[in-house]
Design a protein around this motif. Structure first.
Motif, PDB file in Angstrom:
ATOM      1  N   ASP A   1       5.252   4.102   7.767  1.00 31.53           N
ATOM      2  CA  ASP A   1       6.381   3.272   7.329  1.00 31.53           C
ATOM      3  C   ASP A   1       6.475   2.010   8.181  1.00 31.53           C
ATOM      4  N   TRP A   2       6.348   2.158   9.498  1.00 32.32           N
ATOM      5  CA  TRP A   2       6.439   1.029  10.408  1.00 32.32           C
ATOM      6  C   TRP A   2       5.361  -0.011  10.105  1.00 32.32           C
ATOM      7  N   MET A   3       4.189   0.452   9.686  1.00 29.72           N
ATOM      8  CA  MET A   3       3.097  -0.469   9.366  1.00 29.72           C
ATOM      9  C   MET A   3       3.283  -1.132   8.005  1.00 29.72           C
ATOM     10  N   GLY A   4       4.335  -0.754   7.281  1.00 33.29           N
ATOM     11  CA  GLY A   4       4.627  -1.409   6.019  1.00 33.29           C
ATOM     12  C   GLY A   4       4.108  -0.705   4.783  1.00 33.29           C
ATOM     13  N   LEU A   5       3.558   0.477   4.939  1.00 33.16           N
ATOM     14  CA  LEU A   5       3.110   1.212   3.775  1.00 33.16           C
ATOM     15  C   LEU A   5       4.320   1.843   3.082  1.00 33.16           C
ATOM     16  N   ILE A   6       4.172   2.149   1.814  1.00 33.35           N
ATOM     17  CA  ILE A   6       5.260   2.705   1.013  1.00 33.35           C
ATOM     18  C   ILE A   6       4.950   4.164   0.716  1.00 33.35           C
ATOM     19  N   ALA A   7       5.876   5.033   1.067  1.00 34.60           N
ATOM     20  CA  ALA A   7       5.704   6.461   0.764  1.00 34.60           C
ATOM     21  C   ALA A   7       5.735   6.663  -0.744  1.00 34.60           C
ATOM     22  N   ALA A   8       4.887   7.514  -1.236  1.00 32.68           N
ATOM     23  CA  ALA A   8       4.785   7.779  -2.671  1.00 32.68           C
ATOM     24  C   ALA A   8       5.825   8.793  -3.134  1.00 32.68           C
ATOM     25  N   GLY A   9       6.896   8.967  -2.390  1.00 36.29           N
ATOM     26  CA  GLY A   9       7.974   9.892  -2.750  1.00 36.29           C
ATOM     27  C   GLY A   9       8.028  11.083  -1.816  1.00 36.29           C
ATOM     28  N   GLN A  10       9.091  11.849  -1.930  1.00 37.67           N
ATOM     29  CA  GLN A  10       9.271  13.007  -1.050  1.00 37.67           C
ATOM     30  C   GLN A  10       8.202  14.069  -1.259  1.00 37.67           C
ATOM     31  N   LYS A  11       7.731  14.236  -2.484  1.00 42.20           N
ATOM     32  CA  LYS A  11       6.688  15.237  -2.741  1.00 42.20           C
ATOM     33  C   LYS A  11       5.327  14.793  -2.229  1.00 42.20           C
TER      34      LYS A  11
ATOM     35  N   ARG B   1       0.841  -1.183   0.000  1.00 39.00           N
ATOM     36  CA  ARG B   1       0.000   0.000   0.000  1.00 39.00           C
ATOM     37  C   ARG B   1       0.879   1.235   0.000  1.00 39.00           C
ATOM     38  N   ALA B   2       0.466   2.209  -0.760  1.00 41.20           N
ATOM     39  CA  ALA B   2       1.208   3.468  -0.865  1.00 41.20           C
ATOM     40  C   ALA B   2       0.464   4.552  -0.093  1.00 41.20           C
ATOM     41  N   TYR B   3       1.223   5.557   0.333  1.00 41.89           N
ATOM     42  CA  TYR B   3       0.571   6.654   1.049  1.00 41.89           C
ATOM     43  C   TYR B   3       1.178   7.998   0.679  1.00 41.89           C
ATOM     44  N   GLY B   4       0.359   9.014   0.855  1.00 47.95           N
ATOM     45  CA  GLY B   4       0.769  10.406   0.809  1.00 47.95           C
ATOM     46  C   GLY B   4       0.248  11.052   2.070  1.00 47.95           C
ATOM     47  N   LEU B   5       0.855  12.155   2.452  1.00 49.84           N
ATOM     48  CA  LEU B   5       0.522  12.756   3.735  1.00 49.84           C
ATOM     49  C   LEU B   5       0.558  14.269   3.615  1.00 49.84           C
ATOM     50  N   VAL B   6      -0.493  14.933   4.083  1.00 45.42           N
ATOM     51  CA  VAL B   6      -0.551  16.391   4.108  1.00 45.42           C
ATOM     52  C   VAL B   6      -0.883  16.821   5.532  1.00 45.42           C
ATOM     53  N   VAL B   7      -0.006  17.627   6.112  1.00 50.83           N
ATOM     54  CA  VAL B   7      -0.218  18.162   7.455  1.00 50.83           C
ATOM     55  C   VAL B   7      -0.156  19.677   7.345  1.00 50.83           C
ATOM     56  N   HIS B   8      -1.158  20.353   7.906  1.00 49.70           N
ATOM     57  CA  HIS B   8      -1.107  21.814   7.904  1.00 49.70           C
ATOM     58  C   HIS B   8      -1.477  22.331   9.278  1.00 49.70           C
TER      59      HIS B   8
END
Length: 98
Positions: free
Chosen positions: A26-36, A1-8
């Motif tokens: 990350d610890w749960m095994g999801l894959i970051a969709a890149g630095q952006k 599973r991939a993820y993106g994250l927005v915090v404001h």
């Protein structure tokens, strides 16, 4: 599973929240969709909280950055489904299984 994250937010702390959430995912095994796909931004920094939504509505650059997070996640999911993107450590066995 991939993820993106927005915090404001409108005061200090957004960087730590973003790091904590991405570390947890990350610890749960999801894959970051890149630095952006990992975004933290201030909205109306130390301005009136009552007007923060209006400030966000005017911040077109922020809106585009959020769209880029969504685009990165969509591309990651497409690559995962085609077998082009993988989690490099997926086949490694944990020495401390739960």
């Amino acid at each position: 599973r991939a993820y993106g994250l927005v915090v404001h937010g409108d005061v200090a702390g957004i960087e730590g929240v973003r790091r904590s959430l991405s570390d947890w995912l990350d610890w749960m095994g999801l894959i970051a969709a890149g630095q952006k796909a990992k975004l933290d931004r201030f909205i109306g920094y130390y301005e009136s909280y009552a007007e923060s939504h209006e400030v966000l509505d005017r911040d077109e650059a922020m809106q585009e950055e959020v769209r880029n997070v969504a685009r990165a996640v969509a591309e990651s999911v497409a690559q995962l489904r085609q077998g082009q993107l993988s989690q490099p450590d997926a086949a490694l066995a944990s020495p401390r299984p739960k």
